[in-house]
Enzyme design. Structure first.
Site, PDB file in Angstrom:
ATOM      1  N   ASN A 250       0.784  -1.244   0.000  1.00  0.00           N
ATOM      2  CA  ASN A 250       0.000   0.000   0.000  1.00  0.00           C
ATOM      3  C   ASN A 250       0.816   1.293   0.000  1.00  0.00           C
ATOM      4  O   ASN A 250       0.358   2.302  -0.526  1.00  0.00           O
ATOM      5  CB  ASN A 250      -1.052  -0.008   1.118  1.00  0.00           C
TER       6      ASN A 250
ATOM      7  N   GLY B  78       2.492  -5.576   7.333  1.00  0.00           N
ATOM      8  CA  GLY B  78       1.487  -6.288   6.547  1.00  0.00           C
ATOM      9  C   GLY B  78       0.311  -6.688   7.415  1.00  0.00           C
ATOM     10  O   GLY B  78       0.049  -6.071   8.462  1.00  0.00           O
TER      11      GLY B  78
ATOM     12  N   GLU C   1       4.395  -4.351  12.053  1.00  0.00           N
ATOM     13  CA  GLU C   1       3.486  -3.216  11.842  1.00  0.00           C
ATOM     14  C   GLU C   1       2.267  -3.795  11.142  1.00  0.00           C
ATOM     15  O   GLU C   1       2.314  -4.083   9.944  1.00  0.00           O
ATOM     16  CB  GLU C   1       4.168  -2.156  10.963  1.00  0.00           C
TER      17      GLU C   1
ATOM     18  N   CYS D 154      -3.242   1.462   6.713  1.00  0.00           N
ATOM     19  CA  CYS D 154      -3.412   0.743   7.986  1.00  0.00           C
ATOM     20  C   CYS D 154      -4.141   1.578   9.033  1.00  0.00           C
ATOM     21  O   CYS D 154      -4.749   1.029   9.938  1.00  0.00           O
ATOM     22  CB  CYS D 154      -2.064   0.275   8.502  1.00  0.00           C
TER      23      CYS D 154
END
Ligand code: NAD
Length: 475
Positions: A154, A230, A250, A284
């Site tokens: 992303n 991820g 993360e 995220c």
């Protein structure tokens, strides 16, 4: 265009591994053919990284690491439009957001360059302890060795650099395993570092599937550290197979935002449209749950809907586009099913809810129940739920009712309430009068609960990629 792994500075065109197509998520056109590395090539890359650590990085002074990073930052500045276009094409990110990502990436390399000269330690007052007089003690930060960096699609450039640049600043070598969907920017970035003077083998790019990385890189005994960004699902697998090595994780979230009755509503609306729908919600810390105090709920919802419907949807390469596709059709189908499920369970789709190929229209959902998937699980898509609340305690309780805890936004003019709420939220970070999605690259970023382990944000990533070493002297 054909792209390959790069090991010891050499493109691996001879690989026996399979190839994989990289497609533009908006047009479906072929962007590149990726030559995949198999287990043997991953093994070769790791052995080479160990050698580069022992023969090169261990000897390289901090000023040289700083200079290489600075040159890399300058090169990226020079080529920023090329990189922005590639991110727009391979990740389907609107060009204006891709440009913003590259600008942040340049900063991350610059921060790393600066901090590579400030890896200080301390001298301990050894005589504070019994038997400690006539002794000297010092603590240094030392690099760990080979860092395995596994990254998502992303923010293909910036989130990779959040691992690579601090790792180099600290004197490590890196095995870089980017996401299968976005390997072209990774390939260009690796070449850019070589052009900046990074010695061969310090940054080895391995284009592989997650499966190969999971079976080879993650458990490898010569790789002391895995840094992963991820999904929770993959994070759990990595945590289980990494064994005794250090890991930074993360992971995802279903980020909450609270709008109190005294908030600047127009400002909150503007920020939360971007927070929920920027890069099609594939961030995220995208706003997924918005709790609005009942006094202003109707006003907020009306304005929020109106602003969302203004978003310009279309080709990521178009300068005017605010909102493009999701990464692939599977992701778009999955979220459409979640929205349908919520509708069947009684939710109201205020706007959106439709899908055309990889485009999922910005979707606002109300009348949700807290057990619904669209509330509890990470959506990672352009959908957002808006829920009313009565009291501060209720807002805090609902916000904390999640397996995740990455970042939250709180909108209020009452400074006491802002601090009180921020203190009570179970989050890695809380923003006041800013949405959950906002991030700068120089503060500790990471989650509590199942949102992760450890922190990034250059200084903090360096801490996680170094060991403290004590050296004592008996005088
Ligand atoms: P993903 O978990 O599907 O893939 C991430 C990387 O892991 C890819 O490179 C993939 O090839 C690799 N991988 C897959 N299986 C593996 C295995 N068994 N062993 C080792 N590596 C494996 O994630 P994605 O779809 O690329 O990205 C989306 C996710 O990333 C979302 O959950 C999002 O919240 C999260 N994310 C978190 C942050 C953060 O900073 N907290 C930032 C961005 C994205």
């Amino acid at each position: 265009m054909k792209i390959t792994s790069i090991i010891n500075g050499v493109e691996q065109t001879e690989s026996n591994g399979e190839t994989m197509a990289v497609r533009n998520p908006f047009t479906g056109e072929l962007v590149a053919e990726m030559q995949l590395a198999d287990e043997a090539q991953m093994e070769e890359a790791i052995e080479n990284s160990v050698k580069a650590f022992n023969n090169t990085m261990k000897m390289m002074p901090a000023h040289e690491r700083a200079d290489i990073l600075l040159r890399a930052a300058q090169l990226l500045e020079d080529k920023k439009e090329d990189f922005a276009r590639v991110v727009a094409i391979e990740a389907g990110k609107p060009i204006k957001h891709s440009r913003a990502e590259i600008q942040r990436s340049i900063q991350v390399i610059r921060f790393s360059s600066e901090l590579s000269k400030h890896m200080t330690g301390e001298v301990l007052p050894m005589d504070a302890a019994l038997r400690g007089d006539q002794r000297m003690g010092m603590v240094k930060r030392v690099p760990m060795g080979v860092i395995g960096a596994i990254t998502p699609f992303n923010f293909p450039l910036n989130l990779s650099l959040h691992k690579i640049a601090p790792a180099i600043a600290a004197g490590n070598t890196v095995i870089f395993k980017p996401a299968e969907k976005t390997p072209v920017s990774a390939y260009m970035l690796t070449k850019l570092f070589h052009e900046a003077g990074l010695p061969d083998g310090v940054l080895n790019l391995v284009l592989s599937t997650g499966k190969v990385a999971g079976s080879t890189l993650v458990p490898h005994k010569k790789v002391p550290k895995i840094t992963f960004t991820g999904s929770l699902t993959v994070g759990k697998i990595i945590r289980d197979t990494a064994g005794f090595k250090k890991v930074t994780m993360e992971l995802g979230s279903n980020s909450p935002n609270i709008v109190f009755e005294d908030a600047e509503i127009d400002d909150a609306v503007e920020r939360l449209v971007n927070a929920a729908f920027g890069y099609s919600g594939q961030v995220c810390v995208s706003a997924q749950r918005i709790y609005v105090q009942e006094e202003v709920y109707d006003e907020f919802l009306m304005k929020y809907k109106e602003a969302t419907e203004q978003l310009k949807i279309g080709d990521p390469l178009d300068e005017e586009t605010d909102f493009g596709p999701m990464i692939d059709e599977d992701a778009a189908e999955r979220i459409q099913e979640w929205v349908e499920e919520a509708r069947e369970q009684g939710a109201t789709i205020e706007t959106g809810g439709e899908r055309k190929g990889t485009i999922v229209y910005p979707t606002i959902i109300t009348n949700v129940k807290k057990e619904m998937k669209v509330v509890t699980e990470e959506a990672f898509a352009p959908i957002v739920t808006v829920m009313p609340f009565r009291t501060e305690d209720e807002a805090i309780e609902n916000t904390n009712d999640s397996i995740y805890g990455l970042q939250a936004g709180v909108f209020t003019k009452d400074i006491s309430r802002a601090y009180r709420v921020a203190d009570k939220l179970e989050m890695g970070g809380v923003w006041i009068n800013e949405a959950s999605v906002y991030r700068q690259d120089n503060y500790p970023y990471g989650g509590v609960k199942l949102s992760g382990l450890g922190r990034e944000g250059v200084k903090y990533a360096i801490e996680e990629m170094t060991e403290l070493k004590f050296i004592g002297v008996r005088l």
